[in-house]
Structure formats: structure tokens, C-alpha cells
Design an enzyme around this catalytic site. Structure first.
Site, PDB file in Angstrom:
ATOM      1  N   CYS A 138      -9.882  -9.393  14.191  1.00  0.00           N
ATOM      2  CA  CYS A 138     -11.048 -10.081  13.650  1.00  0.00           C
ATOM      3  C   CYS A 138     -12.199  -9.107  13.562  1.00  0.00           C
ATOM      4  O   CYS A 138     -12.042  -7.923  13.827  1.00  0.00           O
ATOM      5  CB  CYS A 138     -11.386 -11.321  14.458  1.00  0.00           C
ATOM      6  SG  CYS A 138     -12.062 -10.937  16.041  1.00  0.00           S
ATOM      7  N   LYS A 162     -18.455 -24.239  24.326  1.00  0.00           N
ATOM      8  CA  LYS A 162     -17.315 -23.994  23.423  1.00  0.00           C
ATOM      9  C   LYS A 162     -16.145 -23.383  24.189  1.00  0.00           C
ATOM     10  O   LYS A 162     -15.013 -23.850  24.112  1.00  0.00           O
ATOM     11  CB  LYS A 162     -17.744 -23.040  22.294  1.00  0.00           C
ATOM     12  CG  LYS A 162     -16.579 -22.441  21.522  1.00  0.00           C
ATOM     13  CD  LYS A 162     -17.036 -21.554  20.390  1.00  0.00           C
ATOM     14  CE  LYS A 162     -17.002 -20.083  20.634  1.00  0.00           C
ATOM     15  NZ  LYS A 162     -15.701 -19.457  20.811  1.00  0.00           N
ATOM     16  N   ASN A 163     -16.450 -22.318  24.949  1.00  0.00           N
ATOM     17  CA  ASN A 163     -15.352 -21.583  25.590  1.00  0.00           C
ATOM     18  C   ASN A 163     -14.754 -22.313  26.783  1.00  0.00           C
ATOM     19  O   ASN A 163     -13.702 -21.919  27.274  1.00  0.00           O
ATOM     20  CB  ASN A 163     -15.825 -20.184  26.007  1.00  0.00           C
ATOM     21  CG  ASN A 163     -15.997 -19.280  24.804  1.00  0.00           C
ATOM     22  OD1 ASN A 163     -15.646 -19.660  23.685  1.00  0.00           O
ATOM     23  ND2 ASN A 163     -16.539 -18.090  25.010  1.00  0.00           N
ATOM     24  N   ASP A 195      -1.104  -8.610  23.976  1.00  0.00           N
ATOM     25  CA  ASP A 195      -0.005  -8.034  24.757  1.00  0.00           C
ATOM     26  C   ASP A 195       0.031  -8.551  26.207  1.00  0.00           C
ATOM     27  O   ASP A 195       1.111  -8.797  26.755  1.00  0.00           O
ATOM     28  CB  ASP A 195      -0.116  -6.495  24.756  1.00  0.00           C
ATOM     29  CG  ASP A 195      -1.474  -6.006  25.254  1.00  0.00           C
ATOM     30  OD1 ASP A 195      -2.495  -6.507  24.759  1.00  0.00           O
ATOM     31  OD2 ASP A 195      -1.507  -5.133  26.135  1.00  0.00           O
ATOM     32  N   ASP A 220     -20.942 -11.821  24.604  1.00  0.00           N
ATOM     33  CA  ASP A 220     -21.320 -12.887  23.664  1.00  0.00           C
ATOM     34  C   ASP A 220     -22.834 -13.058  23.526  1.00  0.00           C
ATOM     35  O   ASP A 220     -23.297 -13.841  22.703  1.00  0.00           O
ATOM     36  CB  ASP A 220     -20.686 -14.227  24.090  1.00  0.00           C
ATOM     37  CG  ASP A 220     -19.199 -14.271  23.761  1.00  0.00           C
ATOM     38  OD1 ASP A 220     -18.686 -13.334  23.120  1.00  0.00           O
ATOM     39  OD2 ASP A 220     -18.535 -15.256  24.162  1.00  0.00           O
ATOM     40  N   ARG A 278     -19.004 -22.454  14.016  1.00  0.00           N
ATOM     41  CA  ARG A 278     -17.851 -22.460  14.922  1.00  0.00           C
ATOM     42  C   ARG A 278     -18.300 -22.706  16.367  1.00  0.00           C
ATOM     43  O   ARG A 278     -17.524 -23.205  17.168  1.00  0.00           O
ATOM     44  CB  ARG A 278     -17.128 -21.103  14.879  1.00  0.00           C
ATOM     45  CG  ARG A 278     -16.244 -20.905  13.667  1.00  0.00           C
ATOM     46  CD  ARG A 278     -15.531 -19.575  13.767  1.00  0.00           C
ATOM     47  NE  ARG A 278     -15.062 -19.395  15.137  1.00  0.00           N
ATOM     48  CZ  ARG A 278     -14.784 -18.225  15.698  1.00  0.00           C
ATOM     49  NH1 ARG A 278     -14.896 -17.122  15.019  1.00  0.00           N
ATOM     50  NH2 ARG A 278     -14.368 -18.157  16.946  1.00  0.00           N
ATOM     51  N   ARG A 315      -8.759 -17.942  17.368  1.00  0.00           N
ATOM     52  CA  ARG A 315      -8.086 -17.107  18.339  1.00  0.00           C
ATOM     53  C   ARG A 315      -7.618 -17.865  19.578  1.00  0.00           C
ATOM     54  O   ARG A 315      -6.540 -17.608  20.114  1.00  0.00           O
ATOM     55  CB  ARG A 315      -9.020 -15.972  18.747  1.00  0.00           C
ATOM     56  CG  ARG A 315      -8.268 -14.976  19.520  1.00  0.00           C
ATOM     57  CD  ARG A 315      -9.036 -13.817  19.950  1.00  0.00           C
ATOM     58  NE  ARG A 315      -8.370 -13.294  21.129  1.00  0.00           N
ATOM     59  CZ  ARG A 315      -7.349 -12.473  21.092  1.00  0.00           C
ATOM     60  NH1 ARG A 315      -6.884 -12.039  19.943  1.00  0.00           N
ATOM     61  NH2 ARG A 315      -6.775 -12.062  22.200  1.00  0.00           N
ATOM     62  N   ARG A 327      -8.294  -7.145  19.116  1.00  0.00           N
ATOM     63  CA  ARG A 327      -7.995  -8.289  19.976  1.00  0.00           C
ATOM     64  C   ARG A 327      -6.486  -8.553  20.132  1.00  0.00           C
ATOM     65  O   ARG A 327      -5.961  -9.587  19.695  1.00  0.00           O
ATOM     66  CB  ARG A 327      -8.734  -9.528  19.496  1.00  0.00           C
ATOM     67  CG  ARG A 327     -10.215  -9.296  19.369  1.00  0.00           C
ATOM     68  CD  ARG A 327     -10.992 -10.530  19.116  1.00  0.00           C
ATOM     69  NE  ARG A 327     -11.206 -11.330  20.307  1.00  0.00           N
ATOM     70  CZ  ARG A 327     -11.949 -12.426  20.321  1.00  0.00           C
ATOM     71  NH1 ARG A 327     -12.551 -12.843  19.253  1.00  0.00           N
ATOM     72  NH2 ARG A 327     -12.102 -13.123  21.430  1.00  0.00           N
ATOM     73  N   PRO A 328      -5.768  -7.630  20.770  1.00  0.00           N
ATOM     74  CA  PRO A 328      -4.334  -7.817  20.959  1.00  0.00           C
ATOM     75  C   PRO A 328      -4.022  -8.944  21.958  1.00  0.00           C
ATOM     76  O   PRO A 328      -4.918  -9.378  22.693  1.00  0.00           O
ATOM     77  CB  PRO A 328      -3.874  -6.476  21.541  1.00  0.00           C
ATOM     78  CG  PRO A 328      -5.090  -5.888  22.157  1.00  0.00           C
ATOM     79  CD  PRO A 328      -6.270  -6.399  21.380  1.00  0.00           C
TER      80      PRO A 328
HETATM   81  C1  UD1 Z   1     -13.041 -14.870  25.495  1.00  0.00           C
HETATM   82  C2  UD1 Z   1     -14.094 -15.699  24.797  1.00  0.00           C
HETATM   83  C3  UD1 Z   1     -15.015 -14.801  23.961  1.00  0.00           C
HETATM   84  C4  UD1 Z   1     -15.617 -13.714  24.854  1.00  0.00           C
HETATM   85  C5  UD1 Z   1     -14.515 -12.972  25.604  1.00  0.00           C
HETATM   86  C6  UD1 Z   1     -15.065 -11.973  26.617  1.00  0.00           C
HETATM   87  C7  UD1 Z   1     -13.006 -17.833  24.389  1.00  0.00           C
HETATM   88  C8  UD1 Z   1     -12.458 -18.785  23.405  1.00  0.00           C
HETATM   89  N1  UD1 Z   1     -13.437 -16.657  23.901  1.00  0.00           N
HETATM   90  O1  UD1 Z   1     -12.251 -14.226  24.485  1.00  0.00           O
HETATM   91  O2  UD1 Z   1     -16.063 -15.611  23.435  1.00  0.00           O
HETATM   92  O3  UD1 Z   1     -16.304 -12.794  24.037  1.00  0.00           O
HETATM   93  O4  UD1 Z   1     -13.687 -13.905  26.325  1.00  0.00           O
HETATM   94  O5  UD1 Z   1     -15.887 -12.603  27.524  1.00  0.00           O
HETATM   95  O6  UD1 Z   1     -13.123 -18.120  25.575  1.00  0.00           O
HETATM   96  N2  UD1 Z   1      -7.244  -7.806  25.594  1.00  0.00           N
HETATM   97  C9  UD1 Z   1      -6.101  -7.015  25.468  1.00  0.00           C
HETATM   98  N3  UD1 Z   1      -4.882  -7.651  25.509  1.00  0.00           N
HETATM   99  C10 UD1 Z   1      -4.748  -8.995  25.674  1.00  0.00           C
HETATM  100  C11 UD1 Z   1      -5.924  -9.784  25.799  1.00  0.00           C
HETATM  101  C12 UD1 Z   1      -7.168  -9.161  25.754  1.00  0.00           C
HETATM  102  O7  UD1 Z   1      -6.169  -5.798  25.320  1.00  0.00           O
HETATM  103  O8  UD1 Z   1      -3.614  -9.491  25.715  1.00  0.00           O
HETATM  104  C13 UD1 Z   1      -8.579  -7.149  25.547  1.00  0.00           C
HETATM  105  C14 UD1 Z   1      -9.445  -7.601  24.364  1.00  0.00           C
HETATM  106  O9  UD1 Z   1      -9.134  -6.915  23.190  1.00  0.00           O
HETATM  107  C15 UD1 Z   1     -10.840  -7.308  24.880  1.00  0.00           C
HETATM  108  C16 UD1 Z   1     -10.725  -7.570  26.388  1.00  0.00           C
HETATM  109  O10 UD1 Z   1      -9.333  -7.558  26.667  1.00  0.00           O
HETATM  110  O11 UD1 Z   1     -11.170  -5.966  24.661  1.00  0.00           O
HETATM  111  C17 UD1 Z   1     -11.312  -8.865  26.844  1.00  0.00           C
HETATM  112  O12 UD1 Z   1     -10.770  -9.902  26.064  1.00  0.00           O
HETATM  113  P1  UD1 Z   1     -10.569 -11.389  26.624  1.00  0.00           P
HETATM  114  O13 UD1 Z   1     -11.300 -11.514  27.929  1.00  0.00           O
HETATM  115  O14 UD1 Z   1      -9.130 -11.718  26.603  1.00  0.00           O
HETATM  116  O15 UD1 Z   1     -11.325 -12.230  25.535  1.00  0.00           O
HETATM  117  P2  UD1 Z   1     -10.851 -13.584  24.869  1.00  0.00           P
HETATM  118  O16 UD1 Z   1     -10.169 -14.437  25.866  1.00  0.00           O
HETATM  119  O17 UD1 Z   1     -10.161 -13.288  23.598  1.00  0.00           O
END
Ligand code: UD1
Length: 422
Positions: free
Chosen positions: A116, A22-23, A124, A304, A396, A92, A121-122
Site C-alpha cells: 500500500c 478503528k484499530n 510473513d 499513525d 476509512r 489490510r 507491509r508483508p
Molecule cells: C497496525 C494498525 C496501523 C498502525 C500499525 C503500527 C490496524 C488495523 N492497523 O497495522 O494503523 O500504523 O499497526 O502501529 O490495527 N511486518 C512484517 N511482517 C508481518 C507483519 C508486519 O514485516 O508479517 C512489519 C510491517 O511491515 C511494519 C511493522 O511490521 O513495518 C509493523 O507492522 P504491524 O504492527 O503489523 O502493523 P499492522 O498490524 O499492519
């Protein structure tokens, strides 16, 4: 919408073929918008996140067509969306359309993704990184209005190695003028798969799989044929199901190199685990040793897989501690497991699991995708009947989970309550 009706207490034996990841599939599909041509994506899982992404591609004027697990995306007539009715925000990963849309049309309007069940999950870091690449972003109500003057490579150091941020930068910077360097980049196999896809479309990305990725921008990406890697999280889910229920499974797929952290922990639990190029075999007596786990970025134990292994640890012979370090609110399933007789104490991001002899059946609700998978495992391990709600989340990310489990000897039925899942 619906629920899983499960009668637990059976051993699981046999083999499954793991589906496409999926990812890995989602960012590749978002990137097909940037490609002006016909992309052929093989081994694509037919799960609702992918179907939603197809709908979003359709809304951008692309045409999507399935043949088995091969998805063809024709993006020759794609256009920029003037509003975010494209569904961005529904799931997302739709934030990745921001990079693809900007790269192709130099403008984008994107819904702010909401929080969520697993935390805020920001986005920024996505926004800050895009600004460095020359994107002007203004915020209006629930939207990001983005435009591009000159798309120019830049040096970007990430505060945390975010998977989504790394992927979004990779997509946009692949067509920027000059070089982009991402420091503290995510190293997940799905990020590497996206780099392989972009390179097979004519992109020039190196260093992926390490903390420093170098992207030399090219003018255009061309269409290609690409195969999605096997899903390491689906793999881990089935390994945990057999670990908890007892039995013997062979999971077919090239997943063992990416699953080391999960395999090591299941071995410490007392299972026999053996990986090879074509899959992973796990044998479990159903007796589980207690272990401690902290979730972290790849190659450490994936967040995950945290709910699934928590279910296994509910029946261990001692006390286990799970510390969730990636997402702030990812322990909701612990309270559902307690309804099944588990003894778990949750404090902040730490769960202390006191092993019990057995779980009993109950009605439980999975509030997110992996929580749902974890509860299905718990219901398979439990004595008696359970009903697991939250199938809209499970679907999903899992393709035919009930059929695959039935083939291993599980008693599980999906009961559709009539409403659609997506
Ligand atoms: C992806 C995966 C999800 C997995 C996660 C961590 C997909 C579609 N989803 O989610 O299944 O659980 O990686 O391995 O591939 N963060 C910020 N600011 C940002 C972006 C992220 O603070 O702009 C924080 C998040 O809140 C979280 C951490 O960074 O605490 C890691 O998130 P991230 O690696 O970005 O996860 P996703 O890409 O959303």
C-alpha cells in the site's frame, strides 16, 4: 469520492466526543466470526473500514445490524468461504479473518494483501506463526490456501512486535488445544482491547500490555456485549489541529492514559495540555516550538500520528526532525505540504522541517488515511482556500470529521463528486 474544501486561518474552540477506535473495532469484528452467537458491539465507529468489514462478515453468512453506534453481528449461520470473494485483501486488517475463519472452520482461503501507499507491509510473520500453531498453508497465485489438522498451542517469538500478527495469533490460539505464549508481543491498547473482548467471550488470555502474552486455549468462544475503546489517533488528530491553528479544545473520551507520547510532544511544542479520566484539554497560541520525533511502537510516539504532527511543525520557530521507523514509505504528505509553502527536506525515512511563518492554501492529495488527516490540519492552518483530495482514505478512519471540525469553528465542507467511497 470527493474532496474537502477548506478555508484556513481560523482558531478552533470547543469540545468533541471522540469516536470508537478503528484499530480496536476491526479485530473485534473479525473475531465475531469465531463466536457462534450474537455479538453486540457498542461504540463502533461508522467508518468505511468498518462498513467493509461488515460486508465481509455478510459474505461469510453472518448478519450485521446497526442501531446508532451499536453493531450486532449474528454469526450463528456463518460458513467458511471457498474463495476469497469475501473481500479479504480490500482492507489490510481482513488478514485477521484468517485466524477467525481457521479457528471456526479449520480452513480458510485468503487473498494476499497487496502493498500500500505506506510501504510493502508483508504478512510473513502471520504465516510463520500460523504454521507453528499447526496450520498448513500453500500459496496459489494471489491466495493463501489454509487448512488445519490439529490446532495446538505453541511458543511464538515475534521478530518485531507486530500489532496485526499479535492479534491474529490471539484470535486463533484462543481456541487452540493447550497454551500459546507470544514473546515480543505488541503492547498497543488496541491489542489489549482485543484480549478483553476474547476474555469476555470466555477466552483465557493473560499478560497483555506486556511483551509476553499467555493464551490458554478454550474449546469455544461464546457471544458477548462489548464496548469499543475511544480512538487515541482521532484524539491526537484533533489535538494537533488545535495546536496548529491555535485555540482551546476539550476532547471527551477515556484516552489520556494512551495518549501520553502525543501529549508530551505537543507540550514540548508549547501547548498547554492536561489529561484526566474523561478527556484531554489543549490550549495553543498557534506559536509552535521545533521538536524532534521518532515514531516507534507503543507507548512511544505512534506512526499513525506522524503526518498530523508534521503539519503542526511546518510553522515552528526552528528546525524539527521526524524519523519514521515503523513504515518504510510514510512521508508522502511532506511533498504535498511543500505545495502549501512548507520547507521540508526528505531523505529516506527522515524529514527535516524548516519552520515557516505560515502555510498558504493549495490543492493537495492525501495518499493514505493519516496523510489525508495531516493535510486537512495543514489546510486549516493555512491562509486562504485549499482543496484536500483523498477523502476515500480519510473516511476509512474518521467518523464525521468535517462536522466535528465545523463544530469547533472550522470552515470545511465535504464535496461529493458522485462516486462511492467504498
Ligand atoms: C497496525 C494498525 C496501523 C498502525 C500499525 C503500527 C490496524 C488495523 N492497523 O497495522 O494503523 O500504523 O499497526 O502501529 O490495527 N511486518 C512484517 N511482517 C508481518 C507483519 C508486519 O514485516 O508479517 C512489519 C510491517 O511491515 C511494519 C511493522 O511490521 O513495518 C509493523 O507492522 P504491524 O504492527 O503489523 O502493523 P499492522 O498490524 O499492519
Amino acid at each position: 469520492m470527493g474532496s474537502y474544501l477548506i478555508e484556513g486561518g481560523r482558531q478552533l474552540n470547543g469540545s468533541i466526543v471522540v469516536s470508537g477506535s478503528k484499530n480496536a473495532a476491526l479485530p473485534v469484528l473479525c473475531t465475531t466470526l469465531l463466536v457462534d452467537g450474537v455479538s453486540v458491539i457498542k461504540n463502533c465507529p461508522r467508518i468505511t473500514d468498518v462498513l467493509d468489514t461488515c460486508r465481509m462478515l455478510d459474505d461469510f453468512g453472518c448478519t450485521t445490524k446497526w442501531e446508532g453506534n451499536t453493531l450486532t453481528v449474528d454469526s450463528r449461520n456463518a460458513f467458511a468461504s471457498e474463495d476469497s470473494s469475501t473481500g479479504a485483501g480490500k482492507i489490510r486488517s481482513s488478514i485477521l479473518f484468517m485466524g477467525a475463519e481457521l479457528g471456526r472452520f479449520h480452513k480458510a482461503v485468503v487473498h494476499k494483501p497487496g502493498g500500500c501507499q505506506i510501504g510493502k507491509r508483508p504478512v510473513d510473520m502471520h504465516i510463520e506463526s500460523f504454521r507453528k500453531l499447526g496450520v498448513t498453508i500453500t500459496e496459489e497465485d494471489e491466495m493463501y490456501i489454509c487448512s488445519l489438522g490439529k490446532l495446538k498451542g505453541s511458543d511464538i517469538k515475534l521478530r518485531i512486535p507486530s500489532v496485526g500478527t499479535t492479534e491474529n495469533i490471539l484470535i486463533l490460539a484462543s481456541v487452540a488445544e493447550g497454551e500459546t505464549i507470544i514473546e515480543n508481543a505488541a503492547k498497543e491498547p488496541e491489542v489489549c482491547a482485543l484480549c478483553d473482548f476474547i476474555n469476555s467471550c470466555g477466552g483465557k488470555i493473560s499478560g497483555y500490555g506486556t511483551e509476553k502474552i499467555v493464551i490458554e486455549g478454550v474449546k469455544k468462544l461464546h457471544a458477548t456485549e462489548f464496548e469499543i475503546i475511544s480512538d487515541r489517533i482521532e484524539t491526537g488528530t484533533f489535538l494537533c489541529a488545535v495546536a496548529g491553528c491555535g485555540g482551546d479544545i476539550f476532547v471527551k473520551g477515556n484516552v489520556s492514559a494512551q495518549s501520553q507520547a502525543v501529549m508530551n510532544k505537543l507540550e514540548m511544542c508549547g501547548c498547554l495540555v492536561k489529561g484526566c479520566d474523561c478527556g484531554i484539554r489543549l490550549v495553543s497560541s498557534g506559536k509552535i516550538n521545533p521538536i524532534n520525533i521518532t515514531t516507534a511502537v507503543y507507548p512511544l510516539f505512534p506512526t499513525d500520528m506522524q503526518p498530523q504532527i508534521m503539519s503542526v511543525l511546518t510553522i515552528s520557530s526552528g528546525i524539527s526532525i521526524i524519523t519514521e521507523s515503523v513504515f518504510e514509505k510514510r512521508l508522502s504528505h511532506a511533498f504535498e505540504l511543500i505545495k502549501m509553502g512548507a520547507e521540508i527536506d526528505v531523505k529516506g525515512s527522515r524529514a527535516t522541517i524548516y519552520g515557516v511563518d505560515k502555510l498558504h492554501g493549495a490543492k493537495v492529495y492525501g495518499h493514505d488515511l493519516r496523510a489525508g488527516a495531516g493535510l486537512i490540519i495543514a489546510a486549516l492552518m493555512a491562509e486562504g482556500k485549499s482543496e484536500v483530495f483523498g477523502s476515500e482514505y480519510v473516511k476509512r478512519g474518521y467518523e464525521n470529521i468535517e462536522q466535528k471540525l465545523q463544530n469547533l469553528g472550522a470552515s470545511i465542507l465535504f464535496e461529493n463528486t458522485g462516486e462511492t467511497d467504498v
